[in-house]
Design an enzyme around this catalytic site. Structure first.
Site: not given
Ligand SMILES: Cc1cc2nc3c(=O)[nH]c(=O)nc-3n(C[C@H](O)[C@H](O)[C@H](O)COP(=O)(O)O)c2cc1C
Length: 345
Positions: A18-19, A72, A102, A141, A205-206, A228-229
């Site tokens: 979720p982002m 979510q 968050c 989450k 994560g990462d 995510g990213r």
């Molecule tokens: C732009 C952005 C928005 C995010 N929004 C949410 C969100 O709405 N809900 C949530 O549980 N996590 C949110 N996250 C966290 C991501 O879901 C994820 O846990 C975090 O980026 C780590 O994963 P990654 O290293 O694969 O990016 C967000 C992350 C980013 C970068």
């Protein structure tokens, strides 16, 4: 197979995280097409949903083609969360996820998001309220804990499981870490390896490459991985992970034609979901991600974001594909942006 309540996912499923402002229906559909097995909406305020705020209700939209998809919610009030869960259920997503991760001050201050990491009893109460309010599978989450001194998640995870949740995703950082340092997957593994845990545990994560995804799945024994990213502008990450897992070889880098085709696919979804004006606005922040690393791309993205209609964008995308048709793309390392870097704690 991995089961989340009545949802069956393939072995080692890949989840799109979720982002906020990213994981909307058009983007989720693109990621599904490239191998994401389950996607989630961005987080939605339970209070805004209960008040009927249009911006919150819109986030419940789902394209049928993108299922399974989770919605979510976040919130610090049991009654509000329960009411919001009932609203979510009426829109028929595949599952409901609760955000306990968050880190931003505005959310934490409401006793929501990562705010509950200081108060596991409250976390359990909020989760129980949600599970009782809906017949949808509920998932959570979260992060590892509030700070270095409170990485107490093994026990908290058991208590969450006892509320009746059907899966748990853990971002391997604490709240105070925001995005700093490296995600601690050893602690995610500790939750997974607790013999009392029965529900699927997804690590997050990462993850920024197919190799790392495969290595981490093996090394830490999680049931699946959430990304995510790395998926922002690069939905190929899902396909690449599956290819590497199946063949042991890296997948070829997406060609220019494929990059342009994905841009067009996302554009079509954005126009369908948002209408012509908003759809085009929405896309303006996305072209640079999809076309990153191609020659002279700054010049093209500058032009793409100024075009007043979709026909112009499509024509310019065709021009880019034509001009760069002989350009050989190479695999590029994915850079993970440090979000919330300047966030006040
Ligand atoms: C732009 C952005 C928005 C995010 N929004 C949410 C969100 O709405 N809900 C949530 O549980 N996590 C949110 N996250 C966290 C991501 O879901 C994820 O846990 C975090 O980026 C780590 O994963 P990654 O290293 O694969 O990016 C967000 C992350 C980013 C970068």
């Amino acid at each position: 197979m991995v089961n989340i309540g009545n949802i069956t996912l393939p072995d080692f499923p890949l989840l799109l995280a979720p982002m906020e402002d990213v994981s909307d229906p058009p983007f989720r559909a693109v990621c599904r097409a490239f191998g994401a097995d389950l996607t989630y909406s961005e987080f939605i305020s339970s209070a805004s949903l209960v008040k009927g705020a249009i911006h919150a209700r819109r986030k419940l939209d789902i394209f049928d083609s993108e299922r399974p998809v989770g919605i979510q919610l976040y919130g610090g009030d049991e009654e509000m969360l329960a009411q919001a869960a009932a609203i979510v259920e009426a829109t028929n997503p595949s599952l409901l996820d609760i955000n306990f991760g968050c880190p931003v001050k505005g959310v934490v201050g409401q006793g929501a998001g990562a705010g509950v990491l200081r108060d596991p009893d409250r976390m359990v109460r909020l989760t129980t309220a949600c599970v009782k309010a809906t017949s949808l599978p509920v998932t959570v989450k979260t992060r590892l804990g509030w700070d270095e001194g409170s990485k107490n998640f093994v026990e908290v995870a058991e208590r969450l499981q006892d509320t009746g949740i059907k899966a748990l995703t853990i971002h391997g950082r604490t709240r105070t870490q925001l995005y700093k340092g490296e995600a601690d997957w050893a602690l995610i593994a500790a939750v997974k390896n607790n013999p009392r845990m029965q529900i699927p545990i997804f690590g997050n994560g990462d993850i920024d490459s197919a190799e790392k995804a495969v290595e981490y799945t093996r090394r830490f024994g999680v049931d699946g991985i959430m990304i995510g990213r790395a998926a922002i502008g690069y939905p190929w990450i899902f396909r690449e992970i599956k290819h590497f897992r199946e063949t042991g070889e890296p997948a070829p880098a997406p060609t220019v034609a494929e990059r342009v085709a994905v841009c067009r696919m996302h554009l079509a979804g954005a126009l369908k979901w948002n209408g012509p004006t908003q759809g085009l606005n929405e896309m303006r922040g996305r072209y640079a991600h999809y076309l990153k690393g191609l020659p002279n791309i700054k010049e093209y993205t500058r032009r793409l974001v100024r075009l007043p209609d979709a026909a112009g964008v499509e024509a310019l995308l065709d021009e880019i594909a034509q001009l760069l048709q002989n350009y050989v793309t190479e695999p590029q390392p994915i850079q993970l942006v440090n979000y919330h870097e300047n966030c006040a704690l």
